[in-house]
Write a protein that holds these residues in place. Structure first.
Motif, PDB file in Angstrom:
ATOM      1  N   VAL A 105       0.738  -1.138  -0.233  1.00  0.00           N
ATOM      2  CA  VAL A 105      -0.062   0.359  -0.188  1.00  0.00           C
ATOM      3  C   VAL A 105       1.418   1.189  -0.050  1.00  0.00           C
ATOM      4  N   LEU A 106       1.962   1.082   0.417  1.00  0.00           N
ATOM      5  CA  LEU A 106       2.821   2.674   0.938  1.00  0.00           C
ATOM      6  C   LEU A 106       3.836   2.642  -0.556  1.00  0.00           C
ATOM      7  N   ARG A 107       3.863   1.179  -1.202  1.00  0.00           N
ATOM      8  CA  ARG A 107       4.477   1.519  -2.255  1.00  0.00           C
ATOM      9  C   ARG A 107       3.495   2.303  -3.010  1.00  0.00           C
ATOM     10  N   SER A 108       1.732   1.971  -3.385  1.00  0.00           N
ATOM     11  CA  SER A 108       1.228   2.247  -4.401  1.00  0.00           C
ATOM     12  C   SER A 108       0.225   3.250  -4.424  1.00  0.00           C
ATOM     13  N   ILE A 134       1.457   4.851   8.011  1.00  0.00           N
ATOM     14  CA  ILE A 134       2.561   4.274   8.109  1.00  0.00           C
ATOM     15  C   ILE A 134       2.302   4.278  10.240  1.00  0.00           C
ATOM     16  N   HIS A 135       1.042   5.155  10.682  1.00  0.00           N
ATOM     17  CA  HIS A 135       0.778   5.398  11.935  1.00  0.00           C
ATOM     18  C   HIS A 135       0.282   3.760  11.857  1.00  0.00           C
ATOM     19  N   LEU A 136      -0.966   3.118  10.955  1.00  0.00           N
ATOM     20  CA  LEU A 136      -0.992   2.127  10.954  1.00  0.00           C
ATOM     21  C   LEU A 136       0.553   1.136  11.418  1.00  0.00           C
ATOM     22  N   ALA A 137       0.542   1.139  10.136  1.00  0.00           N
ATOM     23  CA  ALA A 137       2.339  -0.013  10.111  1.00  0.00           C
ATOM     24  C   ALA A 137       2.398  -0.450  11.218  1.00  0.00           C
ATOM     25  N   SER A 138       2.933   0.165  12.122  1.00  0.00           N
ATOM     26  CA  SER A 138       3.329   0.357  13.349  1.00  0.00           C
ATOM     27  C   SER A 138       3.095  -0.719  13.951  1.00  0.00           C
ATOM     28  N   HIS A 139       1.887  -1.116  14.463  1.00  0.00           N
ATOM     29  CA  HIS A 139       0.782  -1.614  15.126  1.00  0.00           C
ATOM     30  C   HIS A 139       0.908  -1.043  16.553  1.00  0.00           C
ATOM     31  N   ASN A 140       0.646   0.042  16.596  1.00  0.00           N
ATOM     32  CA  ASN A 140       1.217  -0.011  18.049  1.00  0.00           C
ATOM     33  C   ASN A 140      -0.630   1.345  18.036  1.00  0.00           C
ATOM     34  N   ARG A 141      -1.408   0.358  18.451  1.00  0.00           N
ATOM     35  CA  ARG A 141      -2.533   1.794  18.814  1.00  0.00           C
ATOM     36  C   ARG A 141      -2.469   2.919  19.633  1.00  0.00           C
ATOM     37  N   LEU A 172       8.391  13.859  -2.142  1.00  0.00           N
ATOM     38  CA  LEU A 172       8.071  12.258  -2.568  1.00  0.00           C
ATOM     39  C   LEU A 172       9.297  11.611  -2.927  1.00  0.00           C
ATOM     40  N   LYS A 173      10.689  12.232  -2.832  1.00  0.00           N
ATOM     41  CA  LYS A 173      11.746  11.286  -2.118  1.00  0.00           C
ATOM     42  C   LYS A 173      12.455  11.145  -0.984  1.00  0.00           C
ATOM     43  N   GLU A 174      11.557  11.546  -0.025  1.00  0.00           N
ATOM     44  CA  GLU A 174      12.122  11.127   1.377  1.00  0.00           C
ATOM     45  C   GLU A 174      10.828  10.357   1.322  1.00  0.00           C
ATOM     46  N   HIS A 175      10.020  10.227   1.114  1.00  0.00           N
ATOM     47  CA  HIS A 175       8.874   9.399   0.976  1.00  0.00           C
ATOM     48  C   HIS A 175       9.325   7.871   0.420  1.00  0.00           C
ATOM     49  N   THR A 177      12.207   6.972  -0.482  1.00  0.00           N
ATOM     50  CA  THR A 177      13.759   6.853   1.162  1.00  0.00           C
ATOM     51  C   THR A 177      12.742   6.198   2.304  1.00  0.00           C
ATOM     52  N   ILE A 178      11.726   7.041   2.918  1.00  0.00           N
ATOM     53  CA  ILE A 178      10.684   5.721   3.961  1.00  0.00           C
ATOM     54  C   ILE A 178      10.655   5.299   4.130  1.00  0.00           C
ATOM     55  N   VAL A 179      10.188   4.335   2.656  1.00  0.00           N
ATOM     56  CA  VAL A 179       9.626   3.296   2.465  1.00  0.00           C
ATOM     57  C   VAL A 179      10.077   2.138   2.237  1.00  0.00           C
ATOM     58  N   ALA A 180      11.887   2.749   1.678  1.00  0.00           N
ATOM     59  CA  ALA A 180      12.463   1.692   0.950  1.00  0.00           C
ATOM     60  C   ALA A 180      13.653   1.225   3.087  1.00  0.00           C
ATOM     61  N   ALA A 181      13.453   1.954   3.504  1.00  0.00           N
ATOM     62  CA  ALA A 181      14.019   1.215   5.166  1.00  0.00           C
ATOM     63  C   ALA A 181      13.175   0.784   5.640  1.00  0.00           C
ATOM     64  N   ILE A 182      11.413   0.645   5.500  1.00  0.00           N
ATOM     65  CA  ILE A 182      10.919   0.589   6.079  1.00  0.00           C
ATOM     66  C   ILE A 182      10.622  -1.133   4.806  1.00  0.00           C
ATOM     67  N   GLU A 183      10.620  -1.201   4.258  1.00  0.00           N
ATOM     68  CA  GLU A 183      10.283  -2.641   3.100  1.00  0.00           C
ATOM     69  C   GLU A 183      11.549  -3.221   3.625  1.00  0.00           C
ATOM     70  N   ALA A 184      12.909  -2.467   3.648  1.00  0.00           N
ATOM     71  CA  ALA A 184      14.503  -3.411   4.326  1.00  0.00           C
ATOM     72  C   ALA A 184      13.561  -3.591   5.920  1.00  0.00           C
ATOM     73  N   GLY A 185      13.470  -3.406   6.866  1.00  0.00           N
ATOM     74  CA  GLY A 185      13.686  -3.766   8.218  1.00  0.00           C
ATOM     75  C   GLY A 185      13.942  -3.291   8.910  1.00  0.00           C
ATOM     76  N   ASP A 186      14.709  -1.948   7.964  1.00  0.00           N
ATOM     77  CA  ASP A 186      15.736  -1.372   8.873  1.00  0.00           C
ATOM     78  C   ASP A 186      15.213  -0.372   9.828  1.00  0.00           C
TER      79      ASP A 186
END
Length: 217
Positions: A105-108, A134-141, A172-175, A177-186
């Motif tokens: 979803v983040l990629r889309s 991203i907030h929701l993907a944290s899975h911390n209510r 969008l460039k910064e977004h 970078t964020i998604v790439a790090a999340i996807e990499a699990g870093d």
């Protein structure tokens, strides 16, 4: 005759949405009767909503009138400090807990938002959706609840930093970078990328505010 099964409009949510979308901007006066007519609800829920918004410091008193609050320089700085830390934490947790579907979803969103790069208002709305995901993907209510409060206060900013020249493309460039790090699990990289993103937005915000002051002199 009204259908009793039809959900009632939430006056609080409607007024909050109007502030968030800058239909009502800082300094605008909110009149109970006018709001009731505009929103298509009775005055009682509007009155209760206004009281709630005043308690949350989103509205303030100007004599006997309620107006949309504004943030001074100190409040703005404090807000961005808190936002940076909480958003960074959300990105760190998302790197740990986001499902493959959430990353998709983040990629889309990244792909779809490219078409909005020359429409600051639409890109600003898309930006809020991206951060919320991203907030929701944290899975911390509890973190999501706190970030909702922070973003509610962001509605008190009269303009979006994305409106600055070139900021849309940078956002969008910064977004990405964020998604790439999340996807990499870093988690560390995700935290830093989102913190840096908020820092850049704050710098742009300060420049816009300085230009507004200069233009008013």
């Amino acid at each position: 005759m009204n259908d009793p099964r039809q959900p009632q409009k939430d006056a609080y949510a409607l007024i909050l949405e109007a502030i968030d979308s800058h239909i009502y901007k800082p300094g605008d006066r909110l009149v109970e009767s006018e709001l009731a007519e505009r929103l298509g609800v009775s005055r009682t829920p509007v009155r209760e909503a206004l009281q709630r918004l005043e308690t949350q410091s989103l509205l303030t008193r100007d004599g006997r009138s309620l107006i949309v609050a504004s943030l001074d320089h100190s409040q703005l700085s404090e807000l961005y400090v808190v936002r940076g830390e909480l958003e960074g934490l959300a990105a760190r947790l998302a790197a740990r807990h986001a499902t493959p579907e959430e990353v998709t979803v983040l990629r889309s969103m990244l792909d779809a938002d490219q078409a909005l790069i020359n429409d600051p208002d639409a890109l600003s709305r898309a930006n809020r959706r991206f951060h919320k995901q991203i907030h929701l993907a944290s899975h911390n209510r509890f973190l999501v609840q706190q970030l909702d409060l922070v973003h509610r206060s962001m509605a008190l900013l009269a303009t979006t930093s994305i409106s600055a020249e070139g900021r849309g493309a940078d956002t969008l460039k910064e977004h990405a970078t964020i998604v790439a790090a999340i996807e990499a699990g870093d988690g560390d990289a995700a935290y830093k990328a989102l913190r840096d993103h908020i820092s850049e937005a704050f710098v742009v915000r300060l420049k816009l505010d300085a230009q507004a002051v200069e233009a008013a002199e």
